[in-house]
Design a protein around this motif. Structure first.
Motif, short mmCIF file in Angstrom:
data_model
loop_
_atom_site.label_atom_id
_atom_site.label_comp_id
_atom_site.label_asym_id
_atom_site.label_seq_id
_atom_site.Cartn_x
_atom_site.Cartn_y
_atom_site.Cartn_z
N ASN A 1 -70.19 -75.94 -5.33
CA ASN A 1 -70.37 -74.80 -5.57
C ASN A 1 -69.95 -74.18 -4.29
N ARG A 2 -69.07 -74.74 -3.36
CA ARG A 2 -69.41 -73.25 -2.31
C ARG A 2 -68.15 -72.49 -2.50
N ALA A 3 -67.59 -72.60 -3.47
CA ALA A 3 -66.52 -71.40 -4.12
C ALA A 3 -66.96 -70.38 -4.35
N LEU A 4 -68.46 -70.35 -5.55
CA LEU A 4 -69.56 -69.79 -6.17
C LEU A 4 -69.91 -68.68 -5.32
N TYR A 5 -69.71 -69.35 -4.11
CA TYR A 5 -70.62 -68.16 -2.67
C TYR A 5 -68.89 -67.45 -2.06
N SER A 6 -68.24 -67.12 -2.71
CA SER A 6 -67.22 -66.29 -1.86
C SER A 6 -66.94 -65.12 -2.09
N ARG A 7 -66.52 -64.41 -1.58
CA ARG A 7 -67.25 -63.41 -2.29
C ARG A 7 -65.22 -63.18 -2.74
N GLY B 1 -75.92 -50.82 -15.14
CA GLY B 1 -77.79 -50.71 -14.94
C GLY B 1 -77.95 -52.30 -14.74
N GLY B 2 -76.91 -53.63 -15.23
CA GLY B 2 -78.06 -54.68 -14.99
C GLY B 2 -77.67 -55.30 -13.16
N ALA B 3 -78.04 -56.33 -13.27
CA ALA B 3 -78.30 -56.97 -11.93
C ALA B 3 -77.67 -58.96 -11.84
N PHE B 4 -77.50 -58.72 -10.95
CA PHE B 4 -77.31 -59.99 -10.04
C PHE B 4 -78.30 -61.06 -9.31
N ALA B 5 -78.55 -62.09 -9.51
CA ALA B 5 -79.47 -62.70 -8.90
C ALA B 5 -79.48 -63.91 -7.89
N ILE B 6 -79.53 -64.37 -6.08
CA ILE B 6 -79.38 -65.74 -6.22
C ILE B 6 -80.02 -66.22 -5.60
N TRP B 7 -81.23 -67.52 -5.90
CA TRP B 7 -81.91 -67.76 -5.20
C TRP B 7 -81.34 -68.95 -4.25
N ALA B 8 -81.69 -68.26 -2.55
CA ALA B 8 -81.62 -68.99 -1.70
C ALA B 8 -82.39 -70.63 -0.58
N ALA B 9 -82.29 -71.44 0.12
CA ALA B 9 -83.49 -72.46 0.71
C ALA B 9 -83.47 -71.58 2.13
N GLN B 10 -82.80 -71.10 2.03
CA GLN B 10 -83.49 -70.05 3.34
C GLN B 10 -81.88 -68.57 3.74
N ARG B 11 -82.21 -68.03 4.72
CA ARG B 11 -82.31 -66.63 4.68
C ARG B 11 -80.30 -66.39 5.08
N GLU B 12 -79.34 -66.14 4.37
CA GLU B 12 -78.28 -66.29 4.47
C GLU B 12 -77.28 -64.96 4.77
N PRO B 13 -77.23 -64.73 5.87
CA PRO B 13 -76.44 -63.75 6.85
C PRO B 13 -75.40 -63.41 5.92
N ALA B 14 -74.24 -64.60 5.65
CA ALA B 14 -73.31 -63.98 5.46
C ALA B 14 -73.05 -63.42 4.18
N LEU B 15 -73.82 -64.78 3.36
CA LEU B 15 -73.88 -64.00 1.78
C LEU B 15 -75.02 -63.18 1.76
N LEU B 16 -75.29 -62.02 2.21
CA LEU B 16 -76.03 -60.89 2.23
C LEU B 16 -75.22 -59.78 2.43
N THR B 17 -73.95 -60.05 3.81
CA THR B 17 -73.27 -59.18 4.07
C THR B 17 -71.82 -59.29 2.96
N THR B 18 -71.72 -59.85 2.24
CA THR B 18 -70.57 -59.95 1.39
C THR B 18 -70.72 -59.54 0.19
N LEU B 19 -72.16 -59.12 -0.30
CA LEU B 19 -73.06 -59.21 -1.44
C LEU B 19 -72.99 -57.97 -1.34
N THR B 20 -73.35 -56.75 -0.16
CA THR B 20 -73.77 -56.02 0.43
C THR B 20 -72.52 -54.72 0.53
N ASP B 21 -71.35 -55.80 1.05
CA ASP B 21 -69.83 -55.15 0.61
C ASP B 21 -69.28 -54.99 -0.84
N LEU B 22 -69.96 -55.13 -1.36
CA LEU B 22 -69.20 -55.28 -2.97
C LEU B 22 -70.69 -54.59 -4.47
N ALA B 23 -72.09 -54.60 -3.83
CA ALA B 23 -72.97 -53.59 -4.59
C ALA B 23 -74.08 -53.89 -3.46
#
Ligand SMILES: C[S@@+](CC[C@H](N)C(=O)[O-])C[C@H]1O[C@@H](n2cnc3c(N)ncnc32)[C@H](O)[C@@H]1O
Length: 225
Positions: free
Chosen positions: A158-164, A177-199
């Motif tokens: 599943n690592r690849a799923l979280y790649s840019r 008008g839709g949304a994409f949401a991910i659940w994580a078992a802890q805060r994921e700063p790198a994921l936040l950075t990558t996602l924010t860069d995209l949307a």
């Protein structure tokens, strides 16, 4: 008195054991436990973050007619989605074929309600593969709870799923008008950075108290423009 869990069903897969277990807690309530890839994935004791994934994401979409959920688990996220009458249909994609069969047999009540629900379709498959495909269909809301998050994976695959690239492809399956949401078992700063860069993306920390420990989970809700 709390009892040790009994295995209701189990199966060996190339990824390891998948099992559904049941136990009775101190209050006499039945608790279901899910094991995937040979490790404890979740139980039904506190499912507030699983349901929060559905509620917090549904709250930012005006017309969530179609929803894709990656990872059936015990079915709590999907059941919460189905409570929203604006949702016309939910597609659930679950990696473990055995779990899909157990849901159809309603071996745990929440899974059974999802598998038999007239507004839901549950099928076996890899949601990463589905979202990686170009030009396929889109959904008003795409929810992913397939792993603990990139920092704490159960399935290395599943690592690849979280790649840019994969996140960009997944966002491409979200309707305007839709949304994409991910659940994580802890805060994921790198994921936040990558996602924010995209949307534009909101990080929603969720605190849960469990066995005397305070745990912090997190949701990431991205809204492609
Ligand atoms: C923690 S559980 C999901 C819990 C669910 N949100 C609930 O409310 O019960 C994670 C699920 O994702 C599934 N899964 C893992 N990787 C997957 C993938 N790549 N595609 C689809 N399902 C996957 C696992 O088999 C497991 O059933």
């Amino acid at each position: 008195m709390e009892q040790p869990p009994t295995t209701l069903v189990s199966a060996e897969t190339p990824r390891g054991e998948v099992a559904l277990r049941e136990r009775t807690d101190e209050a006499g309530e039945i608790v279901h436990e899910l094991v995937v890839a040979g490790v404890f994935a979740m139980d039904s004791v506190d499912t507030t973050t699983e349901t929060a994934l559905a509620r917090r994401a549904l709250a930012v979409v005006d017309s969530p007619g179609s929803v894709l959920v990656g990872g059936l688990g015990l079915g709590y996220t999907t059941l919460e989605v189905l409570k929203d009458k604006r949702v016309g249909h939910v597609d659930v994609v679950e990696l473990e074929e055995d779990l899909v069969q157990w849901a159809r047999l309603a071996l745990a009540p929440t899974m059974g309600l999802v598998a038999r629900h007239p507004r839901a379709t549950v099928r076996a498959g890899d949601v990463a593969e589905l979202l990686g495909r170009e030009g396929d269909r889109s959904w008003d809301l795409v929810l992913l709870d397939v792993d603990n998050g990139p920092g704490f994976l159960v399935h290395e695959e599943n690592r690849a799923l979280y790649s840019r690239d994969s996140l960009a492809a997944a966002l491409g399956h979200v309707s305007p008008g839709g949304a994409f949401a991910i659940w994580a078992a802890q805060r994921e700063p790198a994921l936040l950075t990558t996602l924010t860069d995209l949307a534009p993306t909101e990080e929603i920390p969720l605190e849960v108290e469990r066995d005397g420990h305070r745990l912090e989970y997190a949701l990431y809700v991205a809204r492609p423009r």
